[in-house]
Design a protein around this motif. Structure first.
Motif, PDB file in Angstrom:
ATOM      1  N   SER A   1     -20.767   5.261   3.023  1.00 30.80           N
ATOM      2  CA  SER A   1     -20.086   4.716   1.843  1.00 30.80           C
ATOM      3  C   SER A   1     -20.829   5.060   0.565  1.00 30.80           C
ATOM      4  N   THR A   2     -20.078   5.509  -0.448  1.00 26.41           N
ATOM      5  CA  THR A   2     -20.722   5.836  -1.730  1.00 26.41           C
ATOM      6  C   THR A   2     -21.211   4.580  -2.432  1.00 26.41           C
ATOM      7  N   ASP A   3     -20.699   3.415  -2.047  1.00 28.51           N
ATOM      8  CA  ASP A   3     -21.141   2.177  -2.691  1.00 28.51           C
ATOM      9  C   ASP A   3     -22.486   1.680  -2.154  1.00 28.51           C
TER      10      ASP A   3
ATOM     11  N   MET B   1     -16.598   5.599   8.629  1.00 27.54           N
ATOM     12  CA  MET B   1     -17.354   4.746   7.706  1.00 27.54           C
ATOM     13  C   MET B   1     -17.391   3.293   8.184  1.00 27.54           C
TER      14      MET B   1
ATOM     15  N   VAL C   1       1.626   2.063  -3.454  1.00 27.95           N
ATOM     16  CA  VAL C   1       0.433   2.552  -4.173  1.00 27.95           C
ATOM     17  C   VAL C   1       0.230   4.027  -3.873  1.00 27.95           C
TER      18      VAL C   1
ATOM     19  N   LYS D   1      -7.137   7.855   3.741  1.00 30.14           N
ATOM     20  CA  LYS D   1      -7.833   6.662   4.274  1.00 30.14           C
ATOM     21  C   LYS D   1      -6.829   5.640   4.831  1.00 30.14           C
TER      22      LYS D   1
ATOM     23  N   LYS E   1      -4.624   7.247  -5.082  1.00 36.20           N
ATOM     24  CA  LYS E   1      -4.211   5.939  -5.594  1.00 36.20           C
ATOM     25  C   LYS E   1      -3.858   5.997  -7.076  1.00 36.20           C
TER      26      LYS E   1
ATOM     27  N   GLU F   1     -11.815   1.584  -8.111  1.00 42.98           N
ATOM     28  CA  GLU F   1     -10.441   1.219  -7.735  1.00 42.98           C
ATOM     29  C   GLU F   1     -10.031  -0.122  -8.348  1.00 42.98           C
TER      30      GLU F   1
ATOM     31  N   GLU G   1       0.135   1.154   9.000  1.00 45.38           N
ATOM     32  CA  GLU G   1       1.353   1.919   8.727  1.00 45.38           C
ATOM     33  C   GLU G   1       1.091   3.417   8.871  1.00 45.38           C
TER      34      GLU G   1
ATOM     35  N   LEU H   1      -4.243  -2.633  -2.771  1.00 42.19           N
ATOM     36  CA  LEU H   1      -5.027  -1.391  -2.871  1.00 42.19           C
ATOM     37  C   LEU H   1      -5.692  -1.029  -1.545  1.00 42.19           C
ATOM     38  N   LYS H   2      -6.023  -2.035  -0.730  1.00 38.53           N
ATOM     39  CA  LYS H   2      -6.797  -1.800   0.506  1.00 38.53           C
ATOM     40  C   LYS H   2      -8.045  -0.946   0.228  1.00 38.53           C
ATOM     41  N   THR H   3      -8.758  -1.277  -0.821  1.00 38.24           N
ATOM     42  CA  THR H   3      -9.990  -0.558  -1.153  1.00 38.24           C
ATOM     43  C   THR H   3     -10.967  -0.636   0.012  1.00 38.24           C
ATOM     44  N   ILE H   4     -11.597   0.505   0.320  1.00 33.91           N
ATOM     45  CA  ILE H   4     -12.597   0.515   1.401  1.00 33.91           C
ATOM     46  C   ILE H   4     -13.863   1.254   0.976  1.00 33.91           C
ATOM     47  N   ASP H   5     -13.832   1.842  -0.222  1.00 33.13           N
ATOM     48  CA  ASP H   5     -15.008   2.500  -0.803  1.00 33.13           C
ATOM     49  C   ASP H   5     -14.701   2.675  -2.290  1.00 33.13           C
TER      50      ASP H   5
ATOM     51  N   THR I   1       0.819  -1.213   0.000  1.00 33.80           N
ATOM     52  CA  THR I   1       0.000   0.000   0.000  1.00 33.80           C
ATOM     53  C   THR I   1       0.852   1.261   0.000  1.00 33.80           C
TER      54      THR I   1
ATOM     55  N   ILE J   1      -5.143   2.956   6.996  1.00 30.01           N
ATOM     56  CA  ILE J   1      -5.722   1.907   7.842  1.00 30.01           C
ATOM     57  C   ILE J   1      -4.635   1.039   8.481  1.00 30.01           C
TER      58      ILE J   1
ATOM     59  N   GLU K   1       2.462   6.747   6.493  1.00 31.48           N
ATOM     60  CA  GLU K   1       1.560   7.426   5.561  1.00 31.48           C
ATOM     61  C   GLU K   1       1.324   8.883   5.952  1.00 31.48           C
TER      62      GLU K   1
ATOM     63  N   MET L   1     -10.770  -4.148   1.818  1.00 31.04           N
ATOM     64  CA  MET L   1     -10.834  -4.315   3.262  1.00 31.04           C
ATOM     65  C   MET L   1     -12.135  -5.011   3.661  1.00 31.04           C
TER      66      MET L   1
END
Lengths: 208, 208
Positions: free
Chosen positions: B134-136, B111, A36, B61, B37, A69, B65, A60-64, A33, B63, B69, A84
């Protein structure tokens, strides 16, 4: 069992050079990550070019915004992408659809998820479920016990991975246990004096 | 209340051009996670150059480390960085230390966090706690009810933000309610025919 080597916190040149050393030695090379977020899509393309024989996982650790992504990540050439477990179910369903359409693989990172959350997202049997201990935590995880407990809870999930402080002894125990598809190792390979040699040694343990 | 405009899913050139249009118009310009990303650290530098009068939030975002970051993000010039509430407490503590040392600001993105998890990470009174839908997800959040419920649960947390489908009517209701520091708006600004005009209109609502 397969061995995944995670590369993190290097310049892109150094990361690509290390990836080339590990290409064809380990089963899966991971673009971590940190790479990335430091190097973006361009970095993914660079890492894909460096990894020709092993599979490439982009962490990627996508979370939304799951569909966006994952579409980007697979377009950059990743074989495996991560989402995630802490995401909404809708996000995981969105990346599952993109993954299926691309005929590639998704990994669900269970870091910091509760048993309830794990149960709520246990309906993706094609996915790899990754038991992951945060690197920021000071406590340690017992790899085989963690895998055994998850397997008992979710026997229908057949693809398991584990990450977070696994060393050679831990990898050997996991190989003997026989429940884990992928063991993910970072600094035990990448910070070794000879990363390719360390990877070779671990491959013997993992594939024995 | 302050207005944060989130920029996502554009080429870096278009994102920087839009950021320049919004610079000095909105209180905070957000470089969204998709841009992080896609364009990495170089993208952060580009967005920082585009945003001179407003504050710049980079939606990292984080999560895991956390120290790495956040150190990178502040070095790139961000005023505010985000960490997921779903992280381990150790990760949030790590970014809090980096944030304090940099004398900048952190936002904890709630979230998909449970009430138990929110309680477990409610010990960062300097942080902005962001209620984020979440937008999803297909369902909708009722902004003022969401804020009121969180405020009742955690009255000691004084810095609240809200994101996820907030429109002009929702922003007006939040301003009247008076419990929210920052309202985050994405497509209602960025997909408007005239984003700067849409931002101006929302600023009047937010600061009335």
């Amino acid at each position: 069992m397969q061995l995944q080597a995670a590369i993190d916190r290097l310049s892109l040149d150094d990361a690509a050079a290390l990836a080339k050393q590990l290409d064809g030695v380990v089963d899966i090379v991971e673009m971590g990550t940190s790479l990335v977020k430091d190097y973006g899509y361009h970095g993914m393309i660079t890492m894909r070019a460096a990894v020709q024989r092993s599979r490439l996982l982009v962490d990627l650790k996508t979370i939304d915004e799951g569909a966006y992504e994952f579409t980007q990540g697979f377009q950059a050439g990743a074989d495996i992408l991560t989402v995630m477990g802490a995401s909404s179910h809708a996000t995981i369903a969105a990346v599952a659809a993109v993954t299926q359409a691309a005929q590639r693989t998704m990994m669900i990172d269970l870091m910091e998820t509760t048993a309830d959350k794990q149960a709520a997202i246990s309906d993706f049997p094609e996915a790899i479920y990754c038991l992951h201990h945060s690197t920021d935590r000071q406590d340690k995880m017992a790899p085989t016990a963690t895998v055994a407990a998850f397997h008992q809870q979710f026997p229908s999930l057949k693809h398991l991975a584990i990450a977070g402080g696994v060393d050679q002894a831990g990898a050997a125990a996991l190989a003997t246990q026989g429940l884990t598809d992928i063991v993910i190792v970072g600094s035990a390979i990448t910070k070794a004096n000879d990363p390719a040699a360390a990877a070779h040694d671990l491959m013997e343990v993992v594939h024995k």
